[in-house]
Design a protein around this motif. Structure first.
Motif, short mmCIF file in Angstrom:
data_model
loop_
_atom_site.label_atom_id
_atom_site.label_comp_id
_atom_site.label_asym_id
_atom_site.label_seq_id
_atom_site.Cartn_x
_atom_site.Cartn_y
_atom_site.Cartn_z
N SER A 20 0.74 -1.16 -0.06
CA SER A 20 0.08 -0.02 -0.05
C SER A 20 0.84 1.26 0.06
N LYS A 44 -5.60 -0.19 0.32
CA LYS A 44 -6.55 0.01 1.26
C LYS A 44 -7.78 0.87 0.73
N ARG A 49 -12.34 -1.56 3.72
CA ARG A 49 -12.46 -2.21 2.43
C ARG A 49 -11.08 -2.26 1.42
N LYS A 110 -17.37 4.37 -10.82
CA LYS A 110 -16.49 5.13 -10.02
C LYS A 110 -14.92 5.20 -10.73
N ASN A 130 -8.09 4.92 -11.79
CA ASN A 130 -7.93 3.79 -12.92
C ASN A 130 -7.75 4.59 -14.06
C1 BT5 Z 1 -11.75 4.30 -1.69
O1 BT5 Z 1 -12.53 3.22 -0.68
O2 BT5 Z 1 -12.31 4.42 -2.58
C2 BT5 Z 1 -10.42 4.62 -1.32
C3 BT5 Z 1 -9.36 3.94 -2.06
C4 BT5 Z 1 -8.01 4.49 -1.92
C5 BT5 Z 1 -6.99 4.00 -2.66
C6 BT5 Z 1 -5.79 4.55 -2.75
S1 BT5 Z 1 -4.53 3.93 -3.83
C7 BT5 Z 1 -3.35 4.68 -2.96
C8 BT5 Z 1 -3.42 4.50 -1.45
N1 BT5 Z 1 -2.92 3.69 -0.97
C9 BT5 Z 1 -3.87 2.77 -0.25
O3 BT5 Z 1 -3.45 1.60 0.29
N2 BT5 Z 1 -5.06 3.29 -0.53
C10 BT5 Z 1 -5.15 4.55 -1.47
P1 BT5 Z 1 -13.99 2.61 -0.56
O4 BT5 Z 1 -14.88 4.05 -0.56
O5 BT5 Z 1 -14.18 2.03 0.68
O6 BT5 Z 1 -14.11 2.02 -1.87
C11 BT5 Z 1 -13.62 0.59 -1.90
C12 BT5 Z 1 -14.75 -0.12 -2.72
O7 BT5 Z 1 -14.53 0.25 -4.22
C13 BT5 Z 1 -14.23 -1.41 -2.85
O8 BT5 Z 1 -15.01 -2.31 -1.63
C14 BT5 Z 1 -14.67 -2.08 -4.01
O9 BT5 Z 1 -16.23 -2.19 -4.30
C15 BT5 Z 1 -14.50 -0.65 -5.05
N3 BT5 Z 1 -13.43 -0.83 -5.61
C16 BT5 Z 1 -12.05 -1.71 -5.31
N4 BT5 Z 1 -11.19 -1.25 -6.16
C17 BT5 Z 1 -11.84 -0.47 -7.00
C18 BT5 Z 1 -11.22 0.26 -8.25
N5 BT5 Z 1 -9.97 -0.01 -8.73
N6 BT5 Z 1 -12.03 1.17 -8.95
C19 BT5 Z 1 -13.62 1.22 -8.68
N7 BT5 Z 1 -13.72 0.79 -7.50
C20 BT5 Z 1 -12.94 -0.34 -6.77
#
Ligand code: BT5
Length: 246
Positions: A20, A44, A49, A110, A130
């Motif tokens: 991460s 994360k 999630r 998203k 993405n």
């Molecule tokens: C987020 O969480 O949207 C926050 C994501 C943050 C990621 C960044 S990447 C750099 C940094 N390092 C990390 O470890 N994290 C940050 P949330 O609102 O909880 O959305 C997560 C949900 O989105 C998941 O449960 C999936 O349903 C969906 N999801 C997972 N990967 C995805 C993706 N690549 N694109 C769109 N939706 C996704």
């Protein structure tokens, strides 16, 4: 902005693979060093999630910034604004911000998520975007990528996006730090781009309980101001909203 020290990204740490980038930025402990990973394998999300990446297709970017005095609630929101501005500057695509900070395509799919974590050394600001993913490389049906939204032949350059995001993030955070009209201007820009304001949404509090409310505003602490069926206004600090189509 007389008297206010401007801050910006000073270093870029590019890793081939990391669990991460947020965890690495916290471990590194270096303010304004931007941590990137070509393949993030343990990304994360919020509320425990996960965030999924495809190698070299997305951007996983994290930076530690010193905790600003006051108005902490606006940092995650302004990060969403910075990413929205970077995407628009590089691709011309106008994304919608879903409170607090998801970036959605016009279809509601998203494109990006943000995770801010408070640590003793400051706030770790993490963004996942993405970019080049094909349909098959996306983890969930509700996701999309810039390449899919822009169509064939228009794959955006990831380096351009990193540079635009780093610039936009320091600009919004410096403006917030300066206060006054500068900070008010950034908040107004966020409110214009946030399509949750004025929408009817399902609000869930993380325990699985959801209720339908109308969103009136984002208040001066970055909280969502909602009204439920009883008409009583309420200020919400954390939770998930799902835009309801009517
Ligand atoms: C987020 O969480 O949207 C926050 C994501 C943050 C990621 C960044 S990447 C750099 C940094 N390092 C990390 O470890 N994290 C940050 P949330 O609102 O909880 O959305 C997560 C949900 O989105 C998941 O449960 C999936 O349903 C969906 N999801 C997972 N990967 C995805 C993706 N690549 N694109 C769109 N939706 C996704």
């Amino acid at each position: 902005r007389a008297g206010v020290k401007e801050s910006s990204v000073t270093q870029v740490h590019l890793h081939e693979q990391l669990a991460s980038t947020n965890t690495e930025a916290a471990r590194l402990g270096m303010p304004w060093a931007l941590v990137l990973a070509e393949h993030q394998v343990g990304g994360k999300g919020r509320l425990g999630r996960r965030w999924s990446e495809a190698p070299r297709a997305g951007l996983a970017m994290s930076v530690l910034v010193p905790t600003p005095p006051g108005a902490l609630g606006w940092v995650p929101l302004l990060t969403g604004l910075a990413l929205h501005q970077a995407v628009r500057a590089v691709t011309g695509l106008d994304t919608a911000i879903k409170w607090p900070n998801d970036l959605l395509a016009q279809s509601g799919a998203k494109l990006a998520g943000i995770l801010c974590e408070l640590t003793p050394a400051g706030i770790v600001i993490g963004a996942g975007l993405n970019v080049l993913h094909s349909r098959d490389e996306l983890p969930v049906p509700t996701a999309t990528s810039l390449a899919l939204e822009l169509g064939p032949g228009a794959a955006p350059d990831r380096t351009d996006l990193v540079i635009a995001y780093a610039g936009a993030l320091s600009a919004v955070l410096n403006a917030q730090h300066a206060g006054g009209a500068d900070a008010a201007g950034e908040r107004a820009a966020y409110r214009r781009a946030c399509t949750t304001i004025g929408a009817r949404v399902e609000l869930s509090d993380g325990t699985g309980r959801a209720r339908r409310v109308e969103v009136e505003a984002v208040d001066d602490d970055g909280r969502l101001v909602v009204r439920d069926a009883s008409g009583r206004p309420e200020h919400v600090t954390a939770g998930d909203v799902h835009h309801v189509r009517v």
